[in-house]
Design a protein around this motif. Structure first.
Motif, PDB file in Angstrom:
ATOM      1  N   SER A 176       1.010  -1.138  -0.049  1.00 12.65           N
ATOM      2  CA  SER A 176       0.051  -0.425   0.640  1.00 12.65           C
ATOM      3  C   SER A 176       0.445   1.498   0.142  1.00 12.65           C
ATOM      4  O   SER A 176       0.576   2.159  -1.034  1.00 12.65           O
ATOM      5  CB  SER A 176      -0.914   0.575   1.496  1.00 12.65           C
ATOM      6  N   PHE A 177       1.829   1.200   0.759  1.00 10.25           N
ATOM      7  CA  PHE A 177       3.020   2.356   0.793  1.00 10.25           C
ATOM      8  C   PHE A 177       3.523   2.635  -0.972  1.00 10.25           C
ATOM      9  O   PHE A 177       3.529   3.260  -1.481  1.00 10.25           O
ATOM     10  CB  PHE A 177       4.158   2.352   1.513  1.00 10.25           C
ATOM     11  N   PHE A 178       4.321   1.388  -1.549  1.00  5.16           N
ATOM     12  CA  PHE A 178       4.077   1.853  -2.780  1.00  5.16           C
ATOM     13  C   PHE A 178       3.052   1.977  -4.221  1.00  5.16           C
ATOM     14  O   PHE A 178       3.050   3.136  -4.578  1.00  5.16           O
ATOM     15  CB  PHE A 178       5.006   0.465  -3.453  1.00  5.16           C
ATOM     16  N   VAL A 179       1.829   1.686  -3.867  1.00  2.00           N
ATOM     17  CA  VAL A 179       1.119   1.990  -4.568  1.00  2.00           C
ATOM     18  C   VAL A 179      -0.083   2.993  -4.215  1.00  2.00           C
ATOM     19  O   VAL A 179       0.051   4.518  -5.106  1.00  2.00           O
ATOM     20  CB  VAL A 179       0.104   0.873  -4.010  1.00  2.00           C
ATOM     21  N   LYS A 180       0.482   3.741  -2.840  1.00  2.54           N
ATOM     22  CA  LYS A 180       0.569   5.323  -2.534  1.00  2.54           C
ATOM     23  C   LYS A 180       1.705   6.078  -3.322  1.00  2.54           C
ATOM     24  O   LYS A 180       0.921   7.375  -3.295  1.00  2.54           O
ATOM     25  CB  LYS A 180       0.266   5.523  -1.106  1.00  2.54           C
ATOM     26  N   SER A 181       2.598   5.891  -3.116  1.00  4.01           N
ATOM     27  CA  SER A 181       3.779   6.719  -3.171  1.00  4.01           C
ATOM     28  C   SER A 181       3.343   6.743  -4.958  1.00  4.01           C
ATOM     29  O   SER A 181       3.448   8.174  -5.036  1.00  4.01           O
ATOM     30  CB  SER A 181       5.069   5.858  -2.772  1.00  4.01           C
ATOM     31  N   LYS A 182       3.303   5.673  -5.351  1.00  2.00           N
ATOM     32  CA  LYS A 182       2.727   6.156  -6.930  1.00  2.00           C
ATOM     33  C   LYS A 182       1.772   6.725  -7.735  1.00  2.00           C
ATOM     34  O   LYS A 182       1.958   7.302  -8.369  1.00  2.00           O
ATOM     35  CB  LYS A 182       2.998   4.444  -7.661  1.00  2.00           C
ATOM     36  N   ILE A 183       0.652   6.648  -6.551  1.00  2.00           N
ATOM     37  CA  ILE A 183      -0.727   7.209  -6.834  1.00  2.00           C
ATOM     38  C   ILE A 183      -0.337   9.412  -6.710  1.00  2.00           C
ATOM     39  O   ILE A 183      -0.811   9.738  -7.685  1.00  2.00           O
ATOM     40  CB  ILE A 183      -1.902   7.336  -6.267  1.00  2.00           C
ATOM     41  N   ASP A 184       0.252   9.281  -5.654  1.00  2.00           N
ATOM     42  CA  ASP A 184       0.986  10.302  -5.456  1.00  2.00           C
ATOM     43  C   ASP A 184       1.335  10.941  -6.526  1.00  2.00           C
ATOM     44  O   ASP A 184       1.478  12.277  -6.286  1.00  2.00           O
ATOM     45  CB  ASP A 184       1.521  10.767  -3.975  1.00  2.00           C
ATOM     46  N   GLU A 185       2.710  10.543  -6.855  1.00  2.00           N
ATOM     47  CA  GLU A 185       3.457  11.070  -8.129  1.00  2.00           C
ATOM     48  C   GLU A 185       2.421  11.012  -9.435  1.00  2.00           C
ATOM     49  O   GLU A 185       3.036  12.422 -10.434  1.00  2.00           O
ATOM     50  CB  GLU A 185       4.444   9.909  -7.892  1.00  2.00           C
ATOM     51  N   SER A 186       1.459  10.524  -9.602  1.00  2.00           N
ATOM     52  CA  SER A 186       1.227  10.747 -10.202  1.00  2.00           C
ATOM     53  C   SER A 186       0.215  11.480 -10.534  1.00  2.00           C
ATOM     54  O   SER A 186      -0.156  12.380 -11.937  1.00  2.00           O
ATOM     55  CB  SER A 186      -0.449   9.180 -10.700  1.00  2.00           C
ATOM     56  N   ASN A 187      -0.644  11.888  -9.589  1.00  2.45           N
ATOM     57  CA  ASN A 187      -1.653  13.005  -9.281  1.00  2.45           C
ATOM     58  C   ASN A 187      -0.639  14.468  -9.356  1.00  2.45           C
ATOM     59  O   ASN A 187      -1.045  15.488  -9.957  1.00  2.45           O
ATOM     60  CB  ASN A 187      -2.050  13.110  -8.039  1.00  2.45           C
ATOM     61  N   LEU A 188       0.873  14.481  -8.888  1.00  3.76           N
ATOM     62  CA  LEU A 188       1.484  15.437  -8.908  1.00  3.76           C
ATOM     63  C   LEU A 188       1.618  16.347 -10.281  1.00  3.76           C
ATOM     64  O   LEU A 188       1.527  17.112 -10.730  1.00  3.76           O
ATOM     65  CB  LEU A 188       2.731  15.305  -8.362  1.00  3.76           C
ATOM     66  N   TYR A 189       1.854  15.329 -10.986  1.00  5.10           N
ATOM     67  CA  TYR A 189       2.358  15.171 -12.892  1.00  5.10           C
ATOM     68  C   TYR A 189       1.522  15.802 -13.151  1.00  5.10           C
ATOM     69  O   TYR A 189       1.546  16.744 -14.358  1.00  5.10           O
ATOM     70  CB  TYR A 189       3.389  13.948 -13.064  1.00  5.10           C
ATOM     71  N   ASP A 190       0.003  14.808 -13.147  1.00  9.79           N
ATOM     72  CA  ASP A 190      -1.473  15.430 -13.421  1.00  9.79           C
ATOM     73  C   ASP A 190      -1.837  17.421 -13.186  1.00  9.79           C
ATOM     74  O   ASP A 190      -2.191  17.624 -14.164  1.00  9.79           O
ATOM     75  CB  ASP A 190      -2.328  14.390 -13.534  1.00  9.79           C
ATOM     76  N   ALA A 191      -0.887  17.043 -12.299  1.00  9.22           N
ATOM     77  CA  ALA A 191      -2.087  18.550 -11.888  1.00  9.22           C
ATOM     78  C   ALA A 191      -0.513  20.099 -11.895  1.00  9.22           C
ATOM     79  O   ALA A 191      -1.094  20.702 -12.602  1.00  9.22           O
ATOM     80  CB  ALA A 191      -1.519  18.567 -10.309  1.00  9.22           C
ATOM     81  N   ASN A 192       1.040  19.528 -12.313  1.00 13.23           N
ATOM     82  CA  ASN A 192       1.709  20.077 -12.771  1.00 13.23           C
ATOM     83  C   ASN A 192       1.432  20.216 -14.205  1.00 13.23           C
ATOM     84  O   ASN A 192       1.135  21.465 -14.966  1.00 13.23           O
ATOM     85  CB  ASN A 192       3.012  19.883 -13.028  1.00 13.23           C
ATOM     86  N   ILE A 193       0.763  18.959 -14.910  1.00 13.45           N
ATOM     87  CA  ILE A 193       0.641  19.564 -16.852  1.00 13.45           C
ATOM     88  C   ILE A 193      -0.705  20.600 -16.351  1.00 13.45           C
ATOM     89  O   ILE A 193      -1.373  20.956 -17.343  1.00 13.45           O
ATOM     90  CB  ILE A 193       0.108  18.453 -17.002  1.00 13.45           C
ATOM     91  N   ALA A 194      -1.760  20.329 -15.655  1.00 12.44           N
ATOM     92  CA  ALA A 194      -2.899  21.069 -15.290  1.00 12.44           C
ATOM     93  C   ALA A 194      -2.846  22.660 -15.260  1.00 12.44           C
ATOM     94  O   ALA A 194      -2.823  23.442 -16.163  1.00 12.44           O
ATOM     95  CB  ALA A 194      -3.936  20.684 -14.807  1.00 12.44           C
ATOM     96  N   LEU A 195      -1.475  22.688 -14.425  1.00 11.30           N
ATOM     97  CA  LEU A 195      -0.650  23.807 -13.860  1.00 11.30           C
ATOM     98  C   LEU A 195      -0.642  24.866 -15.628  1.00 11.30           C
ATOM     99  O   LEU A 195      -1.177  25.941 -15.393  1.00 11.30           O
ATOM    100  CB  LEU A 195      -0.351  24.275 -12.754  1.00 11.30           C
ATOM    101  N   ASN A 196       0.109  23.915 -16.123  1.00 14.43           N
ATOM    102  CA  ASN A 196       0.274  24.506 -17.009  1.00 14.43           C
ATOM    103  C   ASN A 196      -0.433  24.677 -18.199  1.00 14.43           C
ATOM    104  O   ASN A 196      -0.166  26.155 -18.722  1.00 14.43           O
ATOM    105  CB  ASN A 196       2.027  23.893 -17.675  1.00 14.43           C
ATOM    106  N   SER A 197      -1.243  23.864 -18.772  1.00 19.24           N
ATOM    107  CA  SER A 197      -2.856  24.276 -19.385  1.00 19.24           C
ATOM    108  C   SER A 197      -3.368  25.184 -19.054  1.00 19.24           C
ATOM    109  O   SER A 197      -3.474  26.135 -19.715  1.00 19.24           O
ATOM    110  CB  SER A 197      -2.976  23.492 -19.815  1.00 19.24           C
ATOM    111  N   PHE A 198      -3.476  25.333 -17.277  1.00 16.70           N
ATOM    112  CA  PHE A 198      -4.150  26.826 -17.619  1.00 16.70           C
ATOM    113  C   PHE A 198      -3.577  28.094 -17.760  1.00 16.70           C
ATOM    114  O   PHE A 198      -3.846  28.825 -17.716  1.00 16.70           O
ATOM    115  CB  PHE A 198      -4.657  26.403 -16.091  1.00 16.70           C
ATOM    116  N   LEU A 199      -2.241  27.950 -17.332  1.00 15.98           N
ATOM    117  CA  LEU A 199      -1.875  29.405 -17.121  1.00 15.98           C
ATOM    118  C   LEU A 199      -1.342  29.413 -18.811  1.00 15.98           C
ATOM    119  O   LEU A 199      -1.276  30.788 -19.201  1.00 15.98           O
ATOM    120  CB  LEU A 199       0.075  29.204 -16.235  1.00 15.98           C
TER     121      LEU A 199
END
Length: 192
Positions: free
Chosen positions: A51-74
Motif C-alpha cells: 500500500s505504501f508503494f501504491v500510494k506513492s505511485k498514485i501521489d506521484e501520478s497526481n502531482l504530474y497530472d496537476a503540473n500538466i493541468a497548471l501549465n495548461s491553465f497558465l
C-alpha cells in the motif's frame, strides 16, 4: 587410549546433536504457540509495503497530472484544467487562483496564508485602499510588512498628509530592505 578418545568423541557428538534437537523442539513449540501472530505480522508487513508503494505511485501520478493541468491553465486559460487541478492538488490550485487573480487585479478565495496576504496587499495597492493596506501591514508575520508601510506612506504623500507619512516611515526598521526607500521619501518630505 584410542578407545577412550573414541568414546569421548561419540559423547560430544551425541551432546551436540541432542542440543540441536532440543533447540529445534523449542523453536517448533514457539512457532506453534505464536503461529497466528507471526503470520498476522507478516501479512501486515506485506500489505503495508504494497500500500505504501501504491500510494506513492498514485501521489506521484497526481502531482504530474496537476503540473500538466497548471501549465495548461497558465498557457491557455483552460477552466477544465483548473477543475482538474482542484481535484489533484489543492495547493497548486490555489497558486493558479492567485496568479489568475493577480493578473486580473481581483480578489480570490485563497487559503494559503502567504499567497492570501500577498494578494490582499497587491489588491490594496492597486485600489489605493489605505484601510486594507493598513490591515495587511499590521500583521506581525507579513512578508512585505515594511514595503506595505512604505506604500501607505506614498499614498499619504499623494493625499498631502505629510506628517502622517513621516510617522509611518519611522516605523520601518533600519535593517529592513525598504529602509533605503523610506530614507529617500523622508528626504523628499523635508521640503513639505
Amino acid at each position: 587410549m584410542s578407545i577412550k578418545d573414541d568414546v569421548n568423541y561419540i559423547k560430544n557428538e551425541l551432546n551436540s546433536e541432542e542440543k540441536f534437537l532440543e533447540s529445534f523442539v523449542k523453536t517448533e513449540r514457539f512457532f506453534k504457540k505464536y503461529k497466528k501472530l507471526i503470520f498476522g505480522l507478516l501479512i501486515v508487513a506485506i500489505v503495508g509495503s504494497v500500500s505504501f508503494f501504491v500510494k506513492s505511485k498514485i501521489d506521484e501520478s497526481n502531482l504530474y497530472d496537476a503540473n500538466i493541468a497548471l501549465n495548461s491553465f497558465l498557457e491557455k486559460g483552460d477552466k477544465n484544467s483548473l477543475e482538474e487541478l482542484k481535484e489533484k492538488n489543492r495547493d497548486l490550485y490555489e497558486v493558479a487562483l492567485y496568479l489568475d487573480a493577480k493578473n486580473e487585479f481581483k480578489s480570490a478565495n485563497i487559503n494559503l496564508k502567504y499567497l492570501k496576504e500577498l494578494l490582499d496587499f497587491q489588491v490594496a495597492i492597486l485600489n489605493s485602499n489605505q484601510t486594507e493596506l493598513d490591515l495587511v501591514s499590521k500583521k506581525a508575520d507579513f512578508l512585505l510588512k515594511d514595503y506595505a508601510i512604505f506604500n501607505q506612506a506614498l499614498m499619504l504623500v499623494d493625499s498631502q498628509k505629510y506628517e502622517e507619512a513621516r510617522e509611518l516611515l519611522s516605523k520601518i526598521s533600519e535593517d529592513s530592505r525598504a529602509f533605503e526607500l523610506a530614507t529617500l521619501l523622508k528626504h523628499h518630505l523635508v521640503t513639505k
